[in-house]
Motif scaffolding. Structure first.
Motif, PDB file in Angstrom:
ATOM      1  N   ASP A 181       0.847  -1.204  -0.093  1.00 42.94           N
ATOM      2  CA  ASP A 181      -0.064   0.009   0.039  1.00 42.94           C
ATOM      3  C   ASP A 181       0.837   1.144   0.005  1.00 42.94           C
ATOM      4  O   ASP A 181       0.621   2.341   0.583  1.00 42.94           O
ATOM      5  N   ILE A 182       1.667   1.338  -1.017  1.00 46.21           N
ATOM      6  CA  ILE A 182       2.811   2.438  -0.858  1.00 46.21           C
ATOM      7  C   ILE A 182       2.175   3.323  -1.954  1.00 46.21           C
ATOM      8  O   ILE A 182       2.039   2.909  -3.099  1.00 46.21           O
ATOM      9  N   ASP A 183       2.032   4.420  -1.852  1.00 43.78           N
ATOM     10  CA  ASP A 183       1.425   5.544  -2.631  1.00 43.78           C
ATOM     11  C   ASP A 183       2.202   5.800  -3.834  1.00 43.78           C
ATOM     12  O   ASP A 183       1.875   5.974  -5.010  1.00 43.78           O
ATOM     13  N   VAL A 184       3.463   6.189  -3.468  1.00 44.02           N
ATOM     14  CA  VAL A 184       4.392   6.605  -4.502  1.00 44.02           C
ATOM     15  C   VAL A 184       5.835   5.861  -4.262  1.00 44.02           C
ATOM     16  O   VAL A 184       6.393   5.786  -3.241  1.00 44.02           O
ATOM     17  N   VAL A 185       6.398   5.416  -5.567  1.00 45.83           N
ATOM     18  CA  VAL A 185       7.557   4.746  -5.385  1.00 45.83           C
ATOM     19  C   VAL A 185       8.352   4.959  -6.767  1.00 45.83           C
ATOM     20  O   VAL A 185       8.149   5.104  -7.653  1.00 45.83           O
ATOM     21  N   ALA A 200      14.238   7.722 -15.058  1.00 48.59           N
ATOM     22  CA  ALA A 200      13.840   7.636 -13.726  1.00 48.59           C
ATOM     23  C   ALA A 200      12.105   7.436 -13.721  1.00 48.59           C
ATOM     24  O   ALA A 200      11.710   7.942 -14.644  1.00 48.59           O
ATOM     25  N   MET A 201      11.781   6.738 -12.771  1.00 46.07           N
ATOM     26  CA  MET A 201      10.344   6.352 -12.594  1.00 46.07           C
ATOM     27  C   MET A 201       9.676   6.969 -11.268  1.00 46.07           C
ATOM     28  O   MET A 201      10.311   6.609 -10.388  1.00 46.07           O
ATOM     29  N   THR A 202       8.309   6.996 -11.599  1.00 48.79           N
ATOM     30  CA  THR A 202       7.432   7.369 -10.146  1.00 48.79           C
ATOM     31  C   THR A 202       6.184   6.559 -10.413  1.00 48.79           C
ATOM     32  O   THR A 202       5.393   6.699 -11.175  1.00 48.79           O
ATOM     33  N   ALA A 203       6.007   5.500  -9.602  1.00 50.14           N
ATOM     34  CA  ALA A 203       4.772   4.920  -9.567  1.00 50.14           C
ATOM     35  C   ALA A 203       3.844   5.673  -8.727  1.00 50.14           C
ATOM     36  O   ALA A 203       4.178   5.880  -7.646  1.00 50.14           O
ATOM     37  N   VAL A 204       2.647   5.883  -9.285  1.00 53.78           N
ATOM     38  CA  VAL A 204       1.450   6.782  -8.442  1.00 53.78           C
ATOM     39  C   VAL A 204       0.202   6.244  -8.200  1.00 53.78           C
ATOM     40  O   VAL A 204      -0.161   5.703  -9.230  1.00 53.78           O
ATOM     41  N   SER A 205       0.000   6.151  -6.772  1.00 52.62           N
ATOM     42  CA  SER A 205      -1.435   5.565  -6.640  1.00 52.62           C
ATOM     43  C   SER A 205      -2.420   6.452  -6.875  1.00 52.62           C
ATOM     44  O   SER A 205      -2.376   7.801  -7.157  1.00 52.62           O
ATOM     45  N   ASP A 206      -3.827   6.059  -6.983  1.00 54.09           N
ATOM     46  CA  ASP A 206      -4.893   6.830  -7.238  1.00 54.09           C
ATOM     47  C   ASP A 206      -5.077   7.926  -6.264  1.00 54.09           C
ATOM     48  O   ASP A 206      -5.371   9.045  -6.134  1.00 54.09           O
ATOM     49  N   ALA A 207      -4.608   7.753  -4.722  1.00 53.20           N
ATOM     50  CA  ALA A 207      -4.699   8.267  -3.848  1.00 53.20           C
ATOM     51  C   ALA A 207      -3.782   9.456  -3.838  1.00 53.20           C
ATOM     52  O   ALA A 207      -4.012  10.847  -3.523  1.00 53.20           O
ATOM     53  N   ALA A 208      -2.543   9.231  -4.273  1.00 48.90           N
ATOM     54  CA  ALA A 208      -1.490  10.337  -4.554  1.00 48.90           C
ATOM     55  C   ALA A 208      -1.986  11.190  -5.741  1.00 48.90           C
ATOM     56  O   ALA A 208      -2.029  12.371  -5.461  1.00 48.90           O
ATOM     57  N   TYR A 209      -2.452  10.557  -6.773  1.00 45.92           N
ATOM     58  CA  TYR A 209      -3.048  11.468  -7.804  1.00 45.92           C
ATOM     59  C   TYR A 209      -4.008  12.569  -7.238  1.00 45.92           C
ATOM     60  O   TYR A 209      -4.233  13.767  -7.479  1.00 45.92           O
ATOM     61  N   ALA A 210      -5.131  11.992  -6.169  1.00 47.16           N
ATOM     62  CA  ALA A 210      -5.882  12.895  -5.826  1.00 47.16           C
ATOM     63  C   ALA A 210      -5.388  13.800  -4.789  1.00 47.16           C
ATOM     64  O   ALA A 210      -6.297  14.942  -4.612  1.00 47.16           O
ATOM     65  N   ALA A 211      -4.303  13.717  -4.296  1.00 42.83           N
ATOM     66  CA  ALA A 211      -3.850  14.485  -3.263  1.00 42.83           C
ATOM     67  C   ALA A 211      -2.670  15.641  -3.804  1.00 42.83           C
ATOM     68  O   ALA A 211      -2.133  16.295  -3.156  1.00 42.83           O
ATOM     69  N   GLN A 212      -2.860  15.719  -5.145  1.00 38.97           N
ATOM     70  CA  GLN A 212      -1.861  16.814  -5.674  1.00 38.97           C
ATOM     71  C   GLN A 212      -2.102  18.083  -5.334  1.00 38.97           C
ATOM     72  O   GLN A 212      -3.143  18.683  -5.104  1.00 38.97           O
ATOM     73  N   GLY A 213      -1.055  18.807  -5.167  1.00 39.21           N
ATOM     74  CA  GLY A 213      -0.892  20.398  -4.733  1.00 39.21           C
ATOM     75  C   GLY A 213      -1.041  21.198  -5.602  1.00 39.21           C
ATOM     76  O   GLY A 213      -1.057  21.020  -6.741  1.00 39.21           O
TER      77      GLY A 213
END
Lengths: 381, 381
Positions: A181-185, A200-213
């Motif tokens: 359950d890691i949001d961003v790797v 370089a790569m960034t895996a992004v969960s739905d929760a992380a997308y939703a929390a964008q600043g």
């Protein structure tokens, strides 16, 4: 003869000949159908290695750039964010989070300590409401690999998003992005993925997308990259040669099988530690099978580790990593993730033995290599 | 036989075999002495190509990333900044300047127009006090190369700093960074510099350093990169394989000589225009020797240019660039900067002729190639 070179650092790591050959292929256009096929396959292979169903966003940049994509997308000025650090890379992330205007809570452990769930739990309790927690899975500067699953669980309990620096751990040691359950790797091409640096790569969960600043971003913007990748395109001209190299390297990695790769890294680490100890060296990285990424050891009393690293490189063509920051001059590091087998480790140990003797250390000759070969033999349970 | 491929876009461009071979060399560590020697030489060669004594900061990124380094370092929220645009790339910079919180004045010309000093003078007069002016030297989407010397002079008169997008103009057409008093010049590896994509550069004047803003930045931070480069180091692991490739490519470019290279590009452009006109095509890029980077032409009435580009690629292995944005479906573009000689142009023209006939156009056969060869012969005055 022309000097033979041995690269034994925890990144960049040596690149297999099949991957080097791929780099030398003629450049193709990034909007061509044949490139899109490579891109699609490469992105799918990344998901396999990441053990995730989330998008893995790819950037032409170093690992630091992909980390910046996390910070730039998740931060609004004044957000309370927590960095748990115990070495050089953790401190870099703290500096970056601060640069992006977050209200940084820096839980700073001593370099070389292994961050424990209790460290994070108490830091979070002290900090109050934290939006994002940044963790370093493998702290390359010290050789410590933490239990990121347990740490992530503590952060999630506290309602925070979890960002993990997996630059030197992805493909090196087990990392279950979705299961844990890691949001961003965040990771990079030039370590266990056996590719030159540059992607370089960034895996992004739905929760992380939703929390964008609301922070400023363009090149590292998640939405722009995500949208392009939906049709196997890149927002900006990607390093096409590196992408096809990464695709081949990931194919090699997945053909070997992640479990077999992890097992090999554990055994290489074991061989490296046992060899170092057989020479009478004191380990700086933990003396257990968690140390599968890089082995860090102290030089004997009176020998500067920078001097050892220079001598190895200049006289013997062997490149090890020196100590960084607080550990400069005190330790040296041998990397063993990626395209390494046991004879790379015995080469490193033989070279260290030779150079230490040249520098005046008293080392029992010949024991390191033998002990390393023995230690490598048995698969970890 | 295996399909032969022809890459004729204005970036990525074909890479010479010597440069491809360099990519296939074993990876070396970026903090090694041998890498630093390459890095030092590469940075010095970049200064020669840039015609500057200023630092040329190198980033592992695409051209857009190097442009972002300019915007991120020069912007404080609310700064009044002006973008003069007449195509796709100019509009990208406007979007980026806005994303970084500047008070954007967007002087937007029609796509394909050539920005004139008077356009900028009146835009500056309307805007009032402008801190930074962003110019696109070669607008790759339309084929227009503007008189950036004259435009820069207008901006300087108004007291603004000048940032020039030279991604497709550096090494392609004359650009005198110092003589023309341009503060920031941004470019990329994958166009006239004959290298794969993945590296991009930003030359920075003292005035630009002094004008740095408070915007958030880390990976693209000028001071951090400048400090590292003082000892021929990189702040973050650079794309070592691409750096050594760029070093070799720049060596080839400088061996040919910048003047000879510029002359060749002018003659290639002339050959391409004359060939296209001989087929009865209407040019979209200007019909004069300023069009040395890319030739853009309309397809005949009733033929979609995207269809032409697809047919060329899928049936004939020839990759041209389609129209972008407003020009999509209307024009196609043939790139001629970098590793091209006249036979690349005749190949492109022969393929266009063949494909247009296949699509039903009435084209007088055989005239394009002959006309192109004739036009190439004579060196421009």
């Amino acid at each position: 003869m022309a000097e033979k070179r041995y690269l034994l650092t925890p990144g960049p790591t040596p690149v297999p000949p099949e991957v080097l050959a791929e780099l030398a292929k003629p450049v193709i256009h990034h909007r061509e159908r044949d490139f899109r096929e490579i891109y699609e396959r490469c992105l799918a292979r990344l998901q396999d290695v990441y053990r995730t169903k989330n998008d893995v966003l790819m950037f032409t940049t170093s690992g630091t750039g992909a980390f910046e994509s996390a910070v730039a997308n998740l931060t609004s000025a004044g957000d309370r964010q927590l960095v748990l650090s115990a070495g050089n890379f953790g401190e870099r992330w703290a500096g970056m989070v601060r640069a992006f205007g977050a209200d940084l809570v820096h839980a700073r452990l001593e370099w070389g300590e292994t961050p424990e769930p209790e460290d994070l739990r108490s830091a979070l309790a002290d900090a109050g409401d934290v939006k994002v927690v940044y963790l370093t899975h493998s702290e390359t500067s010290t050789g410590v690999v933490c239990d990121v699953q347990a740490l992530a669980a503590v952060a999630k309990e506290a309602g925070a998003l979890v960002v993990v620096d997996a630059v030197s751990s992805l493909g090196a040691v087990p990392l279950e992005s979705d299961l844990w359950d890691i949001d961003v790797v965040v990771s990079g091409s030039q370590k266990a993925l056996m590719c030159p640096p540059g992607l370089a790569m960034t895996a992004v969960s739905d929760a992380a997308y939703a929390a964008q600043g609301t922070g400023a971003r363009f090149y590292f913007d998640w939405n722009r990259t995500r949208k392009a990748q939906e049709v196997f395109d890149a927002s900006f001209t990607p390093a096409v040669s590196l992408v096809r190299a990464l695709d081949v390297a990931l194919g090699l990695l997945l053909d070997e099988g992640l479990e077999a790769v992890f097992d090999r890294h554990v055994r290489l680490g074991r061989a490296c530690r046992e060899g170092a100890k057989a020479m009478g060296l004191e380990l700086s990285s933990p003396d257990d099978d968690s140390s599968a990424v890089v082995t860090a050891a102290h030089t004997p009393e009176g020998i500067d580790s920078d001097e050892l690293v220079l001598l190895l490189r200049d006289r013997h063509g062997v490149t090890l990593a020196p100590g960084q920051g607080e550990l400069k001059g005190k330790i040296f590091r041998i990397g063993h993730i990626g395209y390494y087998d046991v004879f790379d480790i015995t080469t490193a140990l033989a070279a260290v033995e030779l150079a230490l003797v040249e520098l005046g250390a008293e080392i029992e000759r010949g024991v390191a290599v033998t002990r390393a070969l023995e230690a490598f033999e048995h698969s970890p349970v």
